[in-house]
Design an enzyme around this catalytic site. Structure first.
Site, PDB file in Angstrom:
ATOM      1  N   HIS A  72      57.112  -5.994 -26.219  1.00 22.33           N
ATOM      2  CA  HIS A  72      56.855  -4.584 -26.536  1.00 22.33           C
ATOM      3  C   HIS A  72      57.822  -3.701 -25.766  1.00 22.33           C
ATOM      4  O   HIS A  72      58.054  -3.920 -24.578  1.00 22.33           O
ATOM      5  CB  HIS A  72      55.415  -4.190 -26.166  1.00 22.33           C
ATOM      6  CG  HIS A  72      54.386  -4.677 -27.134  1.00 22.33           C
ATOM      7  ND1 HIS A  72      53.082  -4.252 -27.125  1.00 22.33           N
ATOM      8  CD2 HIS A  72      54.471  -5.560 -28.163  1.00 22.33           C
ATOM      9  CE1 HIS A  72      52.402  -4.831 -28.090  1.00 22.33           C
ATOM     10  NE2 HIS A  72      53.221  -5.636 -28.739  1.00 22.33           N
ATOM     11  N   TYR A 201      46.926   3.891 -25.276  1.00 21.20           N
ATOM     12  CA  TYR A 201      46.032   4.365 -24.204  1.00 21.20           C
ATOM     13  C   TYR A 201      45.567   5.760 -24.611  1.00 21.20           C
ATOM     14  O   TYR A 201      46.372   6.682 -24.718  1.00 21.20           O
ATOM     15  CB  TYR A 201      46.784   4.460 -22.872  1.00 21.20           C
ATOM     16  CG  TYR A 201      47.093   3.134 -22.222  1.00 21.20           C
ATOM     17  CD1 TYR A 201      48.127   2.311 -22.685  1.00 21.20           C
ATOM     18  CD2 TYR A 201      46.359   2.685 -21.127  1.00 21.20           C
ATOM     19  CE1 TYR A 201      48.411   1.091 -22.077  1.00 21.20           C
ATOM     20  CE2 TYR A 201      46.637   1.469 -20.511  1.00 21.20           C
ATOM     21  CZ  TYR A 201      47.660   0.689 -20.999  1.00 21.20           C
ATOM     22  OH  TYR A 201      47.932  -0.523 -20.397  1.00 21.20           O
ATOM     23  N   PRO A 292      42.166  -2.372 -14.276  1.00 13.62           N
ATOM     24  CA  PRO A 292      43.154  -2.924 -15.212  1.00 13.62           C
ATOM     25  C   PRO A 292      43.935  -1.885 -16.022  1.00 13.62           C
ATOM     26  O   PRO A 292      44.806  -2.251 -16.795  1.00 13.62           O
ATOM     27  CB  PRO A 292      42.315  -3.817 -16.120  1.00 13.62           C
ATOM     28  CG  PRO A 292      40.923  -3.389 -15.944  1.00 13.62           C
ATOM     29  CD  PRO A 292      40.808  -2.764 -14.606  1.00 13.62           C
ATOM     30  N   LYS A 296      48.242  -4.320 -13.972  1.00 19.51           N
ATOM     31  CA  LYS A 296      48.926  -4.816 -12.781  1.00 19.51           C
ATOM     32  C   LYS A 296      48.327  -6.086 -12.184  1.00 19.51           C
ATOM     33  O   LYS A 296      49.006  -6.818 -11.474  1.00 19.51           O
ATOM     34  CB  LYS A 296      48.906  -3.728 -11.684  1.00 19.51           C
ATOM     35  CG  LYS A 296      49.764  -2.539 -11.946  1.00 19.51           C
ATOM     36  CD  LYS A 296      51.241  -2.909 -11.976  1.00 19.51           C
ATOM     37  CE  LYS A 296      51.822  -2.460 -13.306  1.00 19.51           C
ATOM     38  NZ  LYS A 296      52.947  -3.172 -13.785  1.00 19.51           N
ATOM     39  N   TYR A 382      54.854   0.768 -14.777  1.00 21.69           N
ATOM     40  CA  TYR A 382      54.151  -0.077 -15.750  1.00 21.69           C
ATOM     41  C   TYR A 382      54.987  -1.326 -16.069  1.00 21.69           C
ATOM     42  O   TYR A 382      54.467  -2.447 -16.072  1.00 21.69           O
ATOM     43  CB  TYR A 382      53.888   0.704 -17.033  1.00 21.69           C
ATOM     44  CG  TYR A 382      52.906   0.042 -17.983  1.00 21.69           C
ATOM     45  CD1 TYR A 382      53.260  -1.086 -18.732  1.00 21.69           C
ATOM     46  CD2 TYR A 382      51.612   0.526 -18.157  1.00 21.69           C
ATOM     47  CE1 TYR A 382      52.374  -1.703 -19.592  1.00 21.69           C
ATOM     48  CE2 TYR A 382      50.718  -0.069 -19.024  1.00 21.69           C
ATOM     49  CZ  TYR A 382      51.109  -1.188 -19.736  1.00 21.69           C
ATOM     50  OH  TYR A 382      50.221  -1.812 -20.591  1.00 21.69           O
TER      51      TYR A 382
END
Ligand code: FAS
Ligand code: PHB
Length: 393
Positions: A72, A201, A292, A296, A382
């Site tokens: 991704h 998200y 979560p 990480k 990220y």
């Protein structure tokens, strides 16, 4: 029984450490409380940083990942009426991969079997002894009911949040930080093709929602719920209705399917120091837990283990203790960076507090979308920091 390294816990941290030590010619023994089947069936993390992927490939564990994993470029951030893509490759020069922790664990377990190295599953009453001496040991009852003691040169505590290893660090020198969040995640696996090419998200007045995935035909979704939520109160229809509400966007539709697994996951931040006491070293969830939201947890465990594998090899093969002496400080630098980022993503995206808090969250989200530097900061965290040198380097 004697061995060079006794590893408590056969989750991703313990299994990967055993694999990396094996690559350096250092034999280890794994001691695991659960059955191998139970460990291999756990459904947990889904996102691998490119640094983690590179390390797994170099460790000879990349075949299935390359075949079944999904690369991704980034993620989508959403709030009511708006959905924006953050392209990590453009912003931070690296991608992320969707490949479930369950699959990583299976690959590691297969590698352990090929290495024909000892692993005690279904062990009970596991205890670490004499961590402060040159002769630490681990005692336990094996699955046949026989008492065992493994004398080692090093003990690695890879036994997660509930494991006993950290207790071998005297209370007087242990420092623990813990933050329990006022919400939890209701997670589901569903037999449905993802409705998005990359993760979404979503901030919503009703609560956070995450659209993730495991393959082109299996979706992984999470809903913010109360910390004491009763999963029995959540019918499949109620779950899909809430997901559709929180992801709603003109011209876009959430596809639904058969839910095959559902569970409520607590949300906490936890760090314990020191991560080393004498010949005992802690790695992964044994030393830290992150919510979560920042994807990480698993990647941080991999980074600890890369660092620890090199420190143990330097100590045992080259009598060089510098990396071992620096392990705690070096590991904690990344632990706190990941702890902050996971806290920041969690408090930005989850509904808590009042309408004033909601406006602050929306302002932060708009800032990320409007400011390349703000977006780059999220992307760099990220997509992950470089993985430390391991026994493979
Ligand atoms: P683990 O907890 O995976 O492994 C520890 C091992 O030690 C286990 O096999 C356990 O059985 C064993 N053990 C415990 N006590 C023992 C004893 N007394 N004796 C011997 N063995 C013992 N991270 C993400 O990035 N994204 C997510 O979505 C996500 N979801 C999660 C959901 C849940 C329910 C949990 C608990 C964690 C989740 N995580 C997630 C974090 C997770 O992926 C961890 O970071 C990862 O499992 C860390 O690996 P380990 O350090 O090996 O710890
Ligand atoms: C998952 O796919 O399980 C997942 C992905 C991203 C997260 C958390 C969990 O931040």
């Amino acid at each position: 029984m004697r061995c060079r390294v006794a590893i408590v816990g056969a989750g991703p941290a313990g299994l990967l450490l055993a694999h990396l030590l094996d690559a350096a010619g250092i034999e280890s023994v794994l001691i695991e409380r659960q059955s191998a089947e139970h460990v291999a069936s756990r459904i947990r993390a889904g996102i691998l940083e490119s640094g983690t992927v590179d390390l797994l490939r170099r460790a000879g564990l990349g075949d299935r990942l390359d075949e079944e994993g999904m690369e991704h470029r980034g993620i989508y951030l959403q709030w009511p009426g708006e959905r924006h893509h953050l392209d990590f490759v453009n912003l931070a020069g690296r991608s992320v991969w969707v490949y479930g922790q369950t699959e990583v664990t299976k690959d590691l377990m297969a590698a352990r079997r090929r290495a024909e190295q000892a692993a005690y599953y279904n062990a009970s009453d596991v205890e670490v002894h004499d961590a402060d001496t040159e002769r630490p040991s681990v005692t336990f009852i094996d699955e046949a009911g026989d008492a065992q003691r493994i004398k080692a040169e090093i003990v690695a505590g890879c036994d997660g949040y509930h494991g006993p290893s950290k207790q071998a660090v005297p209370q007087a020198v242990r420092h623990t930080w813990e933050r329990n969040y006022p919400f939890a995640w209701l997670g589901i696996l569903a037999d449905v093709a993802p409705s998005s090419n990359e993760l979404i998200y979503a901030w919503h007045p009703d609560g956070f929602a995450l659209h993730s995935m495991r393959s082109h035909s299996v979706g992984r979704f999470y809903l913010q719920v109360a910390p004491d939520e009763d999963i029995a109160e959540w019918s499949d229809d109620r779950i899909w209705h809430n997901l559709a509400t929180r992801f709603a966007l003109d011209g876009w539709k959430l596809d639904t399917g058969t839910i095959t697994e559902k569970s409520v996951l607590p949300m906490r931040s936890f760090v314990t120091t020191p991560m080393r006491r004498g010949r005992l070293f802690l790695a992964g969830d044994a030393a830290h837990i992150v919510p979560p939201t920042g994807a990480k947890g698993l990647n941080l465990a991999v980074a600890d283990v890369a660092l620890l594998s090199r420190a143990i090899a330097d100590l045992l093969l080259r009598k060089d203790s510098r990396a071992a002496d620096a392990y705690c400080e070096t590991a904690l630098n990344r632990v706190w960076r990941c702890t902050h980022f996971s806290w920041w993503m969690t408090t930005m995206l989850h509904r808590h507090g009042d309408d004033f808090d909601a406006e602050l969250q929306l302002s932060q989200l708009r800032r990320i979308v409007d400011s390349p530097s703000a977006a780059t900061e999220l992307a760099q965290n990220y997509a992950g920091l470089p993985i430390p040198l391991s026994t493979l380097d």
